[in-house]
Design a protein around this motif. Structure first.
Motif, PDB file in Angstrom:
ATOM      1  N   PHE A  29      -6.956  94.121  46.383  1.00 51.95           N
ATOM      2  CA  PHE A  29      -6.870  95.355  46.894  1.00 51.95           C
ATOM      3  C   PHE A  29      -6.127  96.391  46.371  1.00 51.95           C
ATOM      4  O   PHE A  29      -6.516  97.774  47.116  1.00 51.95           O
ATOM      5  CB  PHE A  29      -8.251  95.577  48.163  1.00 51.95           C
ATOM      6  N   LYS A  30      -5.239  95.911  45.949  1.00 50.25           N
ATOM      7  CA  LYS A  30      -3.871  96.790  46.018  1.00 50.25           C
ATOM      8  C   LYS A  30      -3.592  97.941  46.936  1.00 50.25           C
ATOM      9  O   LYS A  30      -2.685  98.922  47.001  1.00 50.25           O
ATOM     10  CB  LYS A  30      -4.356  97.606  44.967  1.00 50.25           C
ATOM     11  N   GLY A  31      -3.931  97.134  48.220  1.00 48.00           N
ATOM     12  CA  GLY A  31      -2.882  97.670  49.540  1.00 48.00           C
ATOM     13  C   GLY A  31      -4.206  98.655  50.424  1.00 48.00           C
ATOM     14  O   GLY A  31      -4.317  99.457  50.815  1.00 48.00           O
ATOM     15  N   LEU A  32      -5.312  99.032  49.386  1.00 54.52           N
ATOM     16  CA  LEU A  32      -6.319 100.085  49.557  1.00 54.52           C
ATOM     17  C   LEU A  32      -6.923  99.661  50.837  1.00 54.52           C
ATOM     18  O   LEU A  32      -7.432 100.774  51.959  1.00 54.52           O
ATOM     19  CB  LEU A  32      -7.672  99.995  48.738  1.00 54.52           C
ATOM     20  N   LEU A  33      -7.225  98.031  50.807  1.00 53.47           N
ATOM     21  CA  LEU A  33      -8.323  97.555  51.685  1.00 53.47           C
ATOM     22  C   LEU A  33      -7.176  96.703  52.442  1.00 53.47           C
ATOM     23  O   LEU A  33      -6.889  96.570  52.177  1.00 53.47           O
ATOM     24  CB  LEU A  33      -9.592  97.374  51.277  1.00 53.47           C
ATOM     25  N   GLN A  34      -7.414  96.432  53.690  1.00 50.85           N
ATOM     26  CA  GLN A  34      -6.835  96.156  54.559  1.00 50.85           C
ATOM     27  C   GLN A  34      -7.991  94.313  55.307  1.00 50.85           C
ATOM     28  O   GLN A  34      -9.238  94.906  55.858  1.00 50.85           O
ATOM     29  CB  GLN A  34      -6.251  96.152  56.021  1.00 50.85           C
ATOM     30  N   ILE A  35      -7.624  93.338  55.198  1.00 53.35           N
ATOM     31  CA  ILE A  35      -8.469  91.899  55.058  1.00 53.35           C
ATOM     32  C   ILE A  35      -8.411  91.477  56.821  1.00 53.35           C
ATOM     33  O   ILE A  35      -7.221  91.480  57.678  1.00 53.35           O
ATOM     34  CB  ILE A  35      -8.546  90.636  54.892  1.00 53.35           C
ATOM     35  N   HIS A  36      -8.905  92.034  57.485  1.00 59.88           N
ATOM     36  CA  HIS A  36      -9.036  91.491  59.131  1.00 59.88           C
ATOM     37  C   HIS A  36      -9.811  90.132  59.395  1.00 59.88           C
ATOM     38  O   HIS A  36     -11.161  89.700  58.903  1.00 59.88           O
ATOM     39  CB  HIS A  36      -9.591  92.347  60.755  1.00 59.88           C
ATOM     40  N   ALA A  37      -8.978  88.982  59.815  1.00 56.55           N
ATOM     41  CA  ALA A  37      -9.727  87.346  60.433  1.00 56.55           C
ATOM     42  C   ALA A  37     -10.104  87.394  61.782  1.00 56.55           C
ATOM     43  O   ALA A  37      -9.757  88.128  62.383  1.00 56.55           O
ATOM     44  CB  ALA A  37      -9.034  86.759  59.848  1.00 56.55           C
ATOM     45  N   GLY A  38     -11.206  87.181  61.071  1.00 59.83           N
ATOM     46  CA  GLY A  38     -12.127  87.026  62.693  1.00 59.83           C
ATOM     47  C   GLY A  38     -13.057  86.111  62.869  1.00 59.83           C
ATOM     48  O   GLY A  38     -12.507  84.624  61.622  1.00 59.83           O
ATOM     49  N   LYS A  39     -13.736  84.942  64.287  1.00 58.32           N
ATOM     50  CA  LYS A  39     -14.450  84.127  64.748  1.00 58.32           C
ATOM     51  C   LYS A  39     -15.335  84.420  64.746  1.00 58.32           C
ATOM     52  O   LYS A  39     -15.929  85.269  65.564  1.00 58.32           O
ATOM     53  CB  LYS A  39     -13.765  82.927  65.353  1.00 58.32           C
ATOM     54  N   VAL A  40     -16.547  83.572  64.028  1.00 54.12           N
ATOM     55  CA  VAL A  40     -18.063  83.863  64.927  1.00 54.12           C
ATOM     56  C   VAL A  40     -18.288  82.649  64.658  1.00 54.12           C
ATOM     57  O   VAL A  40     -18.925  81.625  63.805  1.00 54.12           O
ATOM     58  CB  VAL A  40     -19.193  84.503  63.553  1.00 54.12           C
ATOM     59  N   GLY A  41     -18.287  81.727  66.176  1.00 53.59           N
ATOM     60  CA  GLY A  41     -18.774  80.649  66.512  1.00 53.59           C
ATOM     61  C   GLY A  41     -17.712  79.378  66.428  1.00 53.59           C
ATOM     62  O   GLY A  41     -16.759  79.936  66.503  1.00 53.59           O
ATOM     63  N   PHE A  42     -18.118  78.903  65.462  1.00 56.05           N
ATOM     64  CA  PHE A  42     -16.919  77.932  64.556  1.00 56.05           C
ATOM     65  C   PHE A  42     -16.650  78.262  62.973  1.00 56.05           C
ATOM     66  O   PHE A  42     -15.403  77.561  62.711  1.00 56.05           O
ATOM     67  CB  PHE A  42     -17.327  76.451  64.987  1.00 56.05           C
ATOM     68  N   CYS A  43     -17.278  79.398  62.653  1.00 51.33           N
ATOM     69  CA  CYS A  43     -16.679  79.628  61.214  1.00 51.33           C
ATOM     70  C   CYS A  43     -16.276  81.096  61.288  1.00 51.33           C
ATOM     71  O   CYS A  43     -15.955  81.492  62.372  1.00 51.33           O
ATOM     72  CB  CYS A  43     -18.072  80.292  60.830  1.00 51.33           C
ATOM     73  N   CYS A  44     -14.706  81.298  60.082  1.00 54.22           N
ATOM     74  CA  CYS A  44     -14.140  82.338  59.857  1.00 54.22           C
ATOM     75  C   CYS A  44     -15.179  83.236  59.284  1.00 54.22           C
ATOM     76  O   CYS A  44     -15.494  83.154  58.827  1.00 54.22           O
ATOM     77  CB  CYS A  44     -13.057  81.820  59.275  1.00 54.22           C
ATOM     78  N   GLU A  45     -14.546  84.646  59.444  1.00 54.63           N
ATOM     79  CA  GLU A  45     -14.880  85.944  59.078  1.00 54.63           C
ATOM     80  C   GLU A  45     -13.993  86.966  59.043  1.00 54.63           C
ATOM     81  O   GLU A  45     -13.194  87.141  59.645  1.00 54.63           O
ATOM     82  CB  GLU A  45     -16.256  86.340  60.328  1.00 54.63           C
ATOM     83  N   TYR A  46     -14.493  87.724  57.939  1.00 53.39           N
ATOM     84  CA  TYR A  46     -13.868  88.170  57.140  1.00 53.39           C
ATOM     85  C   TYR A  46     -14.069  90.036  57.191  1.00 53.39           C
ATOM     86  O   TYR A  46     -15.467  89.677  56.555  1.00 53.39           O
ATOM     87  CB  TYR A  46     -12.747  87.917  56.380  1.00 53.39           C
ATOM     88  N   THR A  47     -13.584  90.570  57.814  1.00 54.30           N
ATOM     89  CA  THR A  47     -13.859  92.243  57.600  1.00 54.30           C
ATOM     90  C   THR A  47     -12.810  93.029  56.648  1.00 54.30           C
ATOM     91  O   THR A  47     -11.585  92.344  57.094  1.00 54.30           O
ATOM     92  CB  THR A  47     -14.402  92.596  59.213  1.00 54.30           C
TER      93      THR A  47
END
Length: 239
Positions: A29-47
């Motif tokens: 995303f060339k710095g336009l979007l930032q990625i945030h790691a999170g957790k939903v139960g035992f799964c990893c989810e990105y926003t």
């Protein structure tokens, strides 16, 4: 619908269907979007979110200008008074100059000689008071200022009431915008501001409206004072 500021992984993949989840990285995303790691139960989810809301607002305006004119008009009708979209509208005005041929066809009626349909977006008569419950005038002035469409500005401001009240905090940039738009009309008689600290550009307004009276909360007016004397009074109010 309200705007989204946080995007899910699935919404990103809808936009980029050929992109696998392993391919979603900051560098993509060339710095336009930032990625945030999170957790939903035992799964990893990105926003994902834009690094600054202004970037998202600019791209929203850029997208808007590419929509059919009917949809652009609907956007103005729906969001003109919504502060959440006020920056989007400013960007849109700056990008288009509010002067594309197709858009003007829908916003104007050539036979009446004025921007009647454009005015209808801001109610049948422009308000004479601007406050928190109705910031319409300020939103309008910002759109006109960003468009730098002088002819359109003159056509609009000639429909203003000859007495205008601003019962709302005006930032220095707001004051520049208000001054610029009011300098394009020539019938203003009275301008009431909510603070003696407001540094409205008296010269520009009074040059175009020689009979204008500047009124402040204590009812002291600048009537019969020169611009220099009026400014001296305003400066004397600064602690």
């Amino acid at each position: 619908n309200p705007p989204s500021f946080i995007f899910t992984e699935s919404s990103i993949l809808e936009i980029f269907p050929t992109l696998s989840t392993t391919g979603i990285t900051d560098s993509f995303f060339k710095g336009l979007l930032q990625i945030h790691a999170g957790k939903v139960g035992f799964c990893c989810e990105y926003t994902f979110s834009f690094s600054h809301a202004t970037l998202q607002e600019f791209f929203a305006a850029f997208h808007l200008q590419g929509l059919p004119e009917k949809e652009q008009l609907e956007f103005w009708k729906l969001h003109l008074m919504n502060p959440t979209f006020s920056i989007v509208l400013r960007f849109f005005a700056g990008l288009t100059g509010l002067s594309s041929r197709e858009l003007v066809k829908q916003l104007t009626k050539p036979q009446v000689g004025v921007f009647k349909k454009f005015l209808s977006l801001f109610t049948t008569a422009l308000p004479s008071k601007c406050d928190l419950s109705n910031p319409q005038l300020l939103f309008l002035f910002h759109a006109l200022y960003e468009s730098q469409n002088r002819q359109l500005t003159r056509d609009i401001v000639k429909h203003l009431n000859d007495s205008i009240k601003f019962h709302i905090f005006l930032s220095p940039f707001d004051q520049l915008v208000v001054s610029d738009c009011l300098s394009q009309c020539n019938h203003l008689q009275r301008l009431k501001l909510n603070s003696t600290l407001a540094q409205i550009h008296h010269d520009a307004i009074k040059s175009a409206n020689p009979n204008v009276v500047f009124v402040f909360p204590d009812e002291f007016s600048f009537d019969h004072l020169s611009v220099k004397e009026a400014q001296t009074f305003s400066d004397s109010k600064v602690p």
